[in-house]
Design a protein around this motif. Sequence first.
Motif, PDB file in Angstrom:
ATOM      1  N   PHE A 142       0.848  -1.186   0.000  1.00 33.65           N
ATOM      2  CA  PHE A 142       0.000   0.000   0.000  1.00 33.65           C
ATOM      3  C   PHE A 142       0.883   1.235   0.000  1.00 33.65           C
ATOM      4  N   VAL A 143       0.624   2.148  -0.925  1.00 34.92           N
ATOM      5  CA  VAL A 143       1.330   3.425  -0.917  1.00 34.92           C
ATOM      6  C   VAL A 143       0.458   4.401  -0.133  1.00 34.92           C
ATOM      7  N   SER A 144       0.800   4.598   1.124  1.00 33.40           N
ATOM      8  CA  SER A 144       0.100   5.535   1.998  1.00 33.40           C
ATOM      9  C   SER A 144       0.766   6.899   1.848  1.00 33.40           C
ATOM     10  N   SER A 145       1.080   7.568   2.929  1.00 34.94           N
ATOM     11  CA  SER A 145       1.732   8.872   2.884  1.00 34.94           C
ATOM     12  C   SER A 145       2.209   9.236   4.285  1.00 34.94           C
ATOM     13  N   VAL A 146       3.281  10.020   4.361  1.00 30.59           N
ATOM     14  CA  VAL A 146       3.675  10.577   5.653  1.00 30.59           C
ATOM     15  C   VAL A 146       2.524  11.407   6.227  1.00 30.59           C
ATOM     16  N   ILE A 186       4.089   1.750   2.415  1.00 29.82           N
ATOM     17  CA  ILE A 186       5.099   2.765   2.124  1.00 29.82           C
ATOM     18  C   ILE A 186       4.506   4.136   2.436  1.00 29.82           C
ATOM     19  N   PHE A 187       5.286   4.964   3.115  1.00 33.23           N
ATOM     20  CA  PHE A 187       4.853   6.307   3.490  1.00 33.23           C
ATOM     21  C   PHE A 187       5.747   7.329   2.785  1.00 33.23           C
ATOM     22  N   PRO A 188       5.371   7.757   1.580  1.00 31.16           N
ATOM     23  CA  PRO A 188       6.183   8.766   0.889  1.00 31.16           C
ATOM     24  C   PRO A 188       6.030  10.142   1.536  1.00 31.16           C
ATOM     25  N   GLY A 189       7.134  10.888   1.557  1.00 34.05           N
ATOM     26  CA  GLY A 189       7.048  12.313   1.813  1.00 34.05           C
ATOM     27  C   GLY A 189       6.816  13.011   0.486  1.00 34.05           C
ATOM     28  N   PHE A 190       7.395  14.170   0.309  1.00 31.63           N
ATOM     29  CA  PHE A 190       7.244  14.876  -0.966  1.00 31.63           C
ATOM     30  C   PHE A 190       8.060  14.183  -2.052  1.00 31.63           C
ATOM     31  N   VAL A 191       7.401  13.930  -3.195  1.00 31.87           N
ATOM     32  CA  VAL A 191       8.058  13.364  -4.371  1.00 31.87           C
ATOM     33  C   VAL A 191       7.666  14.243  -5.555  1.00 31.87           C
ATOM     34  N   ASN A 192       8.597  14.497  -6.448  1.00 27.18           N
ATOM     35  CA  ASN A 192       8.352  15.391  -7.569  1.00 27.18           C
ATOM     36  C   ASN A 192       7.520  14.679  -8.643  1.00 27.18           C
ATOM     37  N   THR A 193       6.206  14.775  -8.489  1.00 28.69           N
ATOM     38  CA  THR A 193       5.250  14.211  -9.448  1.00 28.69           C
ATOM     39  C   THR A 193       4.140  15.239  -9.689  1.00 28.69           C
ATOM     40  N   GLU A 194       3.116  14.821 -10.409  1.00 32.90           N
ATOM     41  CA  GLU A 194       1.987  15.700 -10.688  1.00 32.90           C
ATOM     42  C   GLU A 194       0.924  15.656  -9.597  1.00 32.90           C
ATOM     43  N   VAL A 195       1.226  15.064  -8.449  1.00 34.55           N
ATOM     44  CA  VAL A 195       0.205  14.834  -7.430  1.00 34.55           C
ATOM     45  C   VAL A 195      -0.451  16.126  -6.958  1.00 34.55           C
ATOM     46  N   ASP A 211       3.075  22.429  -6.161  1.00 31.66           N
ATOM     47  CA  ASP A 211       3.564  22.960  -4.885  1.00 31.66           C
ATOM     48  C   ASP A 211       5.069  23.184  -4.956  1.00 31.66           C
ATOM     49  N   ASP A 212       5.559  24.194  -4.223  1.00 30.99           N
ATOM     50  CA  ASP A 212       7.003  24.427  -4.155  1.00 30.99           C
ATOM     51  C   ASP A 212       7.727  23.222  -3.566  1.00 30.99           C
ATOM     52  N   ALA A 213       7.168  22.668  -2.491  1.00 25.17           N
ATOM     53  CA  ALA A 213       7.806  21.518  -1.835  1.00 25.17           C
ATOM     54  C   ALA A 213       7.867  20.324  -2.770  1.00 25.17           C
ATOM     55  N   GLN A 214       6.816  20.152  -3.579  1.00 27.38           N
ATOM     56  CA  GLN A 214       6.782  19.053  -4.535  1.00 27.38           C
ATOM     57  C   GLN A 214       7.840  19.248  -5.622  1.00 27.38           C
ATOM     58  N   ALA A 215       7.955  20.491  -6.084  1.00 34.63           N
ATOM     59  CA  ALA A 215       8.893  20.794  -7.171  1.00 34.63           C
ATOM     60  C   ALA A 215      10.346  20.575  -6.752  1.00 34.63           C
ATOM     61  N   LYS A 216      10.632  20.768  -5.460  1.00 35.31           N
ATOM     62  CA  LYS A 216      12.000  20.650  -4.962  1.00 35.31           C
ATOM     63  C   LYS A 216      12.300  19.277  -4.369  1.00 35.31           C
ATOM     64  N   ALA A 217      11.357  18.370  -4.435  1.00 34.99           N
ATOM     65  CA  ALA A 217      11.482  17.073  -3.760  1.00 34.99           C
ATOM     66  C   ALA A 217      12.299  16.081  -4.579  1.00 34.99           C
ATOM     67  N   MET A 218      12.528  14.904  -3.995  1.00 37.10           N
ATOM     68  CA  MET A 218      13.225  13.835  -4.704  1.00 37.10           C
ATOM     69  C   MET A 218      12.438  13.424  -5.937  1.00 37.10           C
ATOM     70  N   GLY A 242      12.330  13.360   2.655  1.00 41.15           N
ATOM     71  CA  GLY A 242      13.398  14.219   3.126  1.00 41.15           C
ATOM     72  C   GLY A 242      13.506  14.163   4.645  1.00 41.15           C
ATOM     73  N   LEU A 243      14.443  14.923   5.177  1.00 39.21           N
ATOM     74  CA  LEU A 243      14.709  14.905   6.619  1.00 39.21           C
ATOM     75  C   LEU A 243      13.480  15.305   7.425  1.00 39.21           C
ATOM     76  N   LYS A 244      12.770  16.352   6.999  1.00 41.54           N
ATOM     77  CA  LYS A 244      11.609  16.819   7.754  1.00 41.54           C
ATOM     78  C   LYS A 244      10.508  15.765   7.798  1.00 41.54           C
ATOM     79  N   GLU A 245      10.268  15.107   6.662  1.00 41.72           N
ATOM     80  CA  GLU A 245       9.212  14.082   6.642  1.00 41.72           C
ATOM     81  C   GLU A 245       9.599  12.878   7.494  1.00 41.72           C
ATOM     82  N   ARG A 246      10.859  12.472   7.405  1.00 39.01           N
ATOM     83  CA  ARG A 246      11.303  11.327   8.210  1.00 39.01           C
ATOM     84  C   ARG A 246      11.287  11.650   9.698  1.00 39.01           C
TER      85      ARG A 246
END
Length: 269
Positions: A142-146, A186-195, A211-218, A242-246
């Motif tokens: 399951f792809v959940s989320s932070v 799986i708990f993704p933080g910000f990932v650079n997608t179209e979400v 989002d800015d955070a999305q644009a700068k994410a992994m 990223g560090l903040k999400e973890r």
Amino acid sequence: MTIKNTAVNNRVIWITGASGGIGEALARELAADGARLILSARRQSELERVRTSLPNAASHLILALDITDHDAITAAIAEIKQQIGGLDWLINNAGISQRALITDTTLDTERKLFEVDYFSQINLTRQALPLLLADGGGKVVFVSSVAGLVGTQYRASYSAAKAALHLWANSLRAELFEQGLSVATIFPGFVNTEVSRNALTGDGSVLGEMDDAQAKAMSAEQFAEKAVKALVKDKNYIVIGGLKERLGALVSRLSPELLYKMIRKSNVR
């Protein structure tokens, strides 16, 4: 072709939401490791695009599918059984996000988020269980989320649905462990997608901006590499970000009171 993770070589793996973003990146990573994929999403043309870009393209099955359609899921599983005969992994990746304050969100929008992010996921999983268990057990991911661990502003219903998915997965893991089923979340933080572009606003319309955070994410590719590495090691609780999400995920387990203070001071949108 050099295979990095032999654990998925020749495994049949079904990925929902495979027409872009995390789903497409997971497809590339797993196909490179020799998996035989079943790719699902609503857009047939995008699924064709993804499939043709993968190694051994002809071996992968595409099933255009709206995961909120119960009968369509039943038909898809029947087709998998007929064409392939079995299923090793199911990766529940399809979903939709939210960008709206609680006071601005209609009940219809709340229901749509839960329908896509929770009810459709558990319905598909339940229908797929006979195929997964037929050979002594498979893996459900399951792809959940932070956001489902911490809850943040502008994502109340999304966070709630992802949290519900996480706890349903815990129960599934406990109930079917003896039958050989492995369950990972799986708990993704910000990932650079179209979400964020596709996220729902309060009235149910699409946000339409990044989002800015999305644009700068992994990148989605970085995420997929980390996710597959963890899955082949049989990790069941996988936080990627990223560090903040973890840090937020860790604090949610150690000190909820501190987490609440952190969230109040966070700048999210």
